[in-house]
Design an enzyme around this catalytic site. Sequence first.
Site, PDB file in Angstrom:
ATOM      1  NE  ARG A 233      -4.218  -1.563   0.166  1.00  0.00           N
ATOM      2  CZ  ARG A 233      -4.333  -2.643  -0.590  1.00  0.00           C
ATOM      3  NH1 ARG A 233      -3.330  -2.977  -1.401  1.00  0.00           N
ATOM      4  NH2 ARG A 233      -5.404  -3.396  -0.540  1.00  0.00           N
ATOM      5  CD  GLU A 262      -2.697   2.882  -6.053  1.00  0.00           C
ATOM      6  OE1 GLU A 262      -1.625   2.372  -5.679  1.00  0.00           O
ATOM      7  OE2 GLU A 262      -3.767   2.235  -6.125  1.00  0.00           O
ATOM      8  CG  HIS A 284      -2.295  -1.081  -7.383  1.00  0.00           C
ATOM      9  ND1 HIS A 284      -2.840  -0.329  -6.359  1.00  0.00           N
ATOM     10  CD2 HIS A 284      -2.370  -2.369  -6.962  1.00  0.00           C
ATOM     11  CE1 HIS A 284      -3.235  -1.129  -5.378  1.00  0.00           C
ATOM     12  NE2 HIS A 284      -2.960  -2.375  -5.720  1.00  0.00           N
TER      13      HIS A 284
END
Length: 320
Positions: A233, A262, A284
């Site tokens: 994270r 994000e 990601h």
Amino acid sequence: MNIVFLDRETLSPETQLRRPDFSHTWQAYERTSAEQVAERIADADIVIVNKVKLPATLLAHARRLKLIAVAATGTDNIDLAACAARGILVSNIRGYATRTVPEHTFALIFALRRSVCAYRDAVRAGRWQDARQFCFFDHPIRDLAGSTLGVIGDGELGQSVAAMGRALGMRVKFAGHKGRTGQGSLYTPFDQLLAEADILTLHCPLNDQTHHMISAAEFGRMARKPLLINTARGGLVDESAVGRALEAGQISGAAFDVTSEEPPPHDHPFMSLLDRPDFILTPHVAWASAEAIQALADQLIGNIEAFVAGTPRNPVKPKT
């Protein structure tokens, strides 16, 4: 049963998402803005969500809601206390990424440890021809065997990364989260791991105890100038401190698959680091192998079917 999927676009278009094996209506939206949530969940019995935020104020509009099926492991985008108070079950996905995230972690480690991106860019710039011999040595290359891998987080992902590290001949040390004590002899104290690790990799959840667990003070304790890898994270690391740590030589490289926001805005601290040979940012996607996403999708529908059958799986409860 009225089922609403708020952000289908967060799963790849190639993923086969079968329909549940019971009578239902199905509405899948590619994406849902905060302003659209209340209207779209108002008549839903089951909501499928990945990253859309579901705070108490919006959940109040969903009077029929019985299940929130999260298409991910993390549930920090959902007000779990509000769900519990209203009798809404929250289920999540578990165990689907135990190969893909560790493999991506080591892809980043290998790329930095062997300066893969730096040599690729040098070849593109004509450096090999300029060298006038069969190779050149502009960037460091280090083996993994014999080095110390510090793993922060001892869940399935951390354990899988550790197993890969041992297979490569690395010394593996686990640390508890910053500030945790009394975890026994199998764990290395957090500050000690910062000083001893050649590579630090993060595999822990983001919460009040882990937020910014690595910041300027921690970079200052990294005696062996390790690589820092974060596929967990974004908020685990103070992102504004990463560039300064690279410039000061406190770490020899950093690779992130996650950011605190994000996608990151154009003025995010990482955007100014993208041309550095010792920094890698991926969007990601550590979790996103074709095999892993399909396993996630299958488990997601299985969770919904189990709930309707009266045998709910993977319930997530608020922390007390």
